[in-house]
Design an enzyme around this catalytic site. Structure first.
Site, short mmCIF file in Angstrom:
data_model
loop_
_atom_site.label_atom_id
_atom_site.label_comp_id
_atom_site.label_asym_id
_atom_site.label_seq_id
_atom_site.Cartn_x
_atom_site.Cartn_y
_atom_site.Cartn_z
N ARG A 166 47.62 45.98 50.17
CA ARG A 166 48.96 46.32 49.66
C ARG A 166 49.62 47.47 50.42
O ARG A 166 50.33 48.29 49.85
CB ARG A 166 48.91 46.68 48.18
CG ARG A 166 48.60 45.54 47.24
CD ARG A 166 49.67 44.45 47.31
NE ARG A 166 49.49 43.50 46.25
CZ ARG A 166 48.62 42.48 46.28
NH1 ARG A 166 47.87 42.28 47.34
NH2 ARG A 166 48.53 41.66 45.25
N SER A 238 52.26 43.43 39.72
CA SER A 238 51.26 44.46 39.42
C SER A 238 51.89 45.85 39.58
O SER A 238 52.43 46.15 40.64
CB SER A 238 50.09 44.37 40.38
OG SER A 238 49.52 43.09 40.32
N GLU A 334 51.40 50.83 42.52
CA GLU A 334 51.69 49.94 43.65
C GLU A 334 53.21 49.87 43.84
O GLU A 334 53.70 49.73 44.95
CB GLU A 334 51.13 48.55 43.33
CG GLU A 334 50.80 47.74 44.55
CD GLU A 334 51.53 46.43 44.56
OE1 GLU A 334 52.31 46.24 45.52
OE2 GLU A 334 51.35 45.62 43.65
N1 EPU Z 1 42.04 41.27 33.64
C1 EPU Z 1 41.87 41.67 32.35
N2 EPU Z 1 42.97 41.93 31.60
C2 EPU Z 1 44.23 41.82 32.09
C3 EPU Z 1 44.41 41.40 33.42
C4 EPU Z 1 43.30 41.15 34.19
O1 EPU Z 1 40.77 41.78 31.86
O2 EPU Z 1 45.17 42.06 31.33
C5 EPU Z 1 40.86 40.94 34.45
C6 EPU Z 1 40.67 39.42 34.50
O3 EPU Z 1 39.73 39.05 33.58
C7 EPU Z 1 40.14 39.17 35.87
C8 EPU Z 1 40.53 40.40 36.69
O4 EPU Z 1 41.06 41.34 35.78
O5 EPU Z 1 38.76 39.11 35.85
C9 EPU Z 1 41.51 40.07 37.77
O6 EPU Z 1 42.72 39.57 37.19
P1 EPU Z 1 43.72 38.64 38.00
O7 EPU Z 1 42.97 37.54 38.62
O8 EPU Z 1 44.84 38.31 37.11
O9 EPU Z 1 44.21 39.51 39.22
P2 EPU Z 1 44.59 41.04 39.32
O10 EPU Z 1 43.50 41.74 40.05
O11 EPU Z 1 45.02 41.58 38.02
C10 EPU Z 1 45.64 40.75 41.70
C11 EPU Z 1 46.90 41.11 42.40
C12 EPU Z 1 48.01 40.14 41.98
C13 EPU Z 1 47.59 38.74 42.35
C14 EPU Z 1 46.26 38.42 41.64
C15 EPU Z 1 45.70 37.08 42.05
C16 EPU Z 1 46.81 43.50 42.81
C17 EPU Z 1 47.33 44.85 42.44
N3 EPU Z 1 47.27 42.47 42.09
O12 EPU Z 1 45.84 40.96 40.31
O13 EPU Z 1 49.16 40.47 42.72
O14 EPU Z 1 48.57 37.79 41.99
O15 EPU Z 1 45.29 39.42 42.00
O16 EPU Z 1 45.19 37.15 43.33
O17 EPU Z 1 46.02 43.40 43.74
C18 EPU Z 1 51.13 41.82 42.67
O18 EPU Z 1 50.64 42.47 43.59
O19 EPU Z 1 52.25 42.10 42.20
C19 EPU Z 1 50.36 40.74 42.08
C20 EPU Z 1 50.78 40.08 41.02
#
Ligand code: EPU
Length: 338
Positions: A166, A238, A334
């Site tokens: 990012r 995010s 971010e």
């Molecule tokens: N999780 C929770 N509770 C929540 C959200 C997530 O427990 O409310 C846990 C989920 O269980 C999962 C883990 O967190 O095991 C990861 O969640 P998710 O797959 O939704 O991805 P993320 O890490 O929250 C990142 C990116 C997103 C991208 C997704 C999918 C960052 C900051 N964010 O989110 O990017 O779409 O992975 O690859 O790296 C963005 O940058 O704006 C964005 C949406």
């Protein structure tokens, strides 16, 4: 084309839908127009500058007392092709997801997992957008634009962009100094699909053949089920990065919280899911006035209507503090707060 306004509302230029004003607003559709503008009396050299695409990663805490520059250069052109790859040059003002759709239609692989990410093509490299195991930096060949300090049209190779999670040189060293006019992408005619992320492979299988169209549709479904659509609910994706911490600290946390969402990252560190930390600090679905934490994805802060940038920011500060108190982990924003 040039458009220039004084005291212009930025409500349509930030996906949080915050009603902040810009002292000056300048939009252009060709790089030469930017150069003409910069030499004109209208461009006050003393004013602060801010480059804004669709504003999908920005939070205005107050009015912007300076010049907002909105690059709106159109165009998608194939510039080179060999047996394996196709190089496509895309204007900074094109919508990111329309470009993904174009690539999928032409059977060009490399960005299908990045379907439905809001924003413009010019903004994509700045924060090195990423999702479902893909990052845009892996398909960028070069970036063209204008350096306001050197007063020169310049090109950057992918290496020179210093891409990381990012982040890029445009988010730090060259922030508001380099205006991206176009990006040259190197796409693959015979791509290796990346279906490692969670339920992606399963979703694609449900659709049938493993191909670009089905991957795009699967990603769209996964995102739509979890992430709010900026057209209906103000947000900037995010709000925080997923923090990278030392393995020892993560091991200690795991003893206390065995459900902790943690993934191995580079240099022996561990990446924690900020969404998990925020949810488990009790914030998921929380609402204070019109500022809130999304009910399906705690990493996303939302504007239910008329929240001010300041209110959303204050909520983010409370979240940061409470996550730190509970887990001893520092969240880093971010979203670009102005
Ligand atoms: N999780 C929770 N509770 C929540 C959200 C997530 O427990 O409310 C846990 C989920 O269980 C999962 C883990 O967190 O095991 C990861 O969640 P998710 O797959 O939704 O991805 P993320 O890490 O929250 C990142 C990116 C997103 C991208 C997704 C999918 C960052 C900051 N964010 O989110 O990017 O779409 O992975 O690859 O790296 C963005 O940058 O704006 C964005 C949406």
């Amino acid at each position: 084309m040039i458009r220039f306004f004084e005291n212009y509302s930025l409500k349509k230029y930030n996906s949080f839908g915050v009603d902040a004003m810009a002292k000056f607003f300048f939009e252009f559709t060709e790089l030469k127009d930017l150069m003409i503008f910069l030499r004109s009396d209208k461009s006050d050299k003393e004013e602060k500058l801010l480059v804004v695409g669709d504003g999908s990663n920005i939070l205005f805490l107050t009015d912007f007392d300076g010049q907002v520059i909105h690059p709106n250069i159109p165009g998608i052109d194939i510039v080179r092709e060999d047996r394996q790859n196709v190089w496509v040059e895309v204007g900074a003002g094109e919508k990111w997801d329309e470009f993904v759709s174009y690539c999928v239609d032409y059977r060009l692989g490399g960005i299908e997992n990045l379907s439905l990410i809001p924003g413009t093509v010019g903004a994509a490299p700045v924060q090195n957008i990423g999702a479902y195991g893909q990052e845009v930096c892996t398909v960028i060949e070069k970036i063209k634009g204008y350096d306001l300090e050197k007063k020169e049209v310049m090109e950057f190779s992918a290496d020179e962009c210093l891409f990381s999670y990012r982040s890029s040189i445009f988010k730090h060293y060259l922030k508001n100094r380099f205006i991206i006019s176009s990006v040259v992408f190197r796409l693959d005619k015979f791509p290796e699909f990346n279906l490692k992320y969670g339920i992606l492979e399963e979703k694609v299988k449900e659709k049938g053949e493993k191909n670009l169209q089905n991957i795009r549709q699967a990603v769209i479904e996964i995102r739509s089920a979890k992430l709010p659509d900026v057209k209906n609910l103000g947000n900037a994706g995010s709000f925080f990065k997923n923090p990278e911490i030392d393995i020892e600290i993560s091991e200690k946390l795991k003893i206390k919280y065995n459900e902790l969402a943690a993934y191995p990252a580079k240099n022996g560190t561990v990446k924690l899911a900020a969404g998990w930390l925020i949810e488990n600090a009790g914030w998921k679905g929380y609402r204070e006035g019109d500022a809130g934490v999304h009910e399906k994805q705690a990493l996303v802060l939302v504007n239910y209507g008329n929240a001010s940038g300041q209110e959303i920011f204050e909520l983010s500060e409370k979240i940061k503090q409470s996550v730190f108190e509970k887990f001893g982990v520092e969240l880093e924003r971010e979203v670009n707060c102005i």
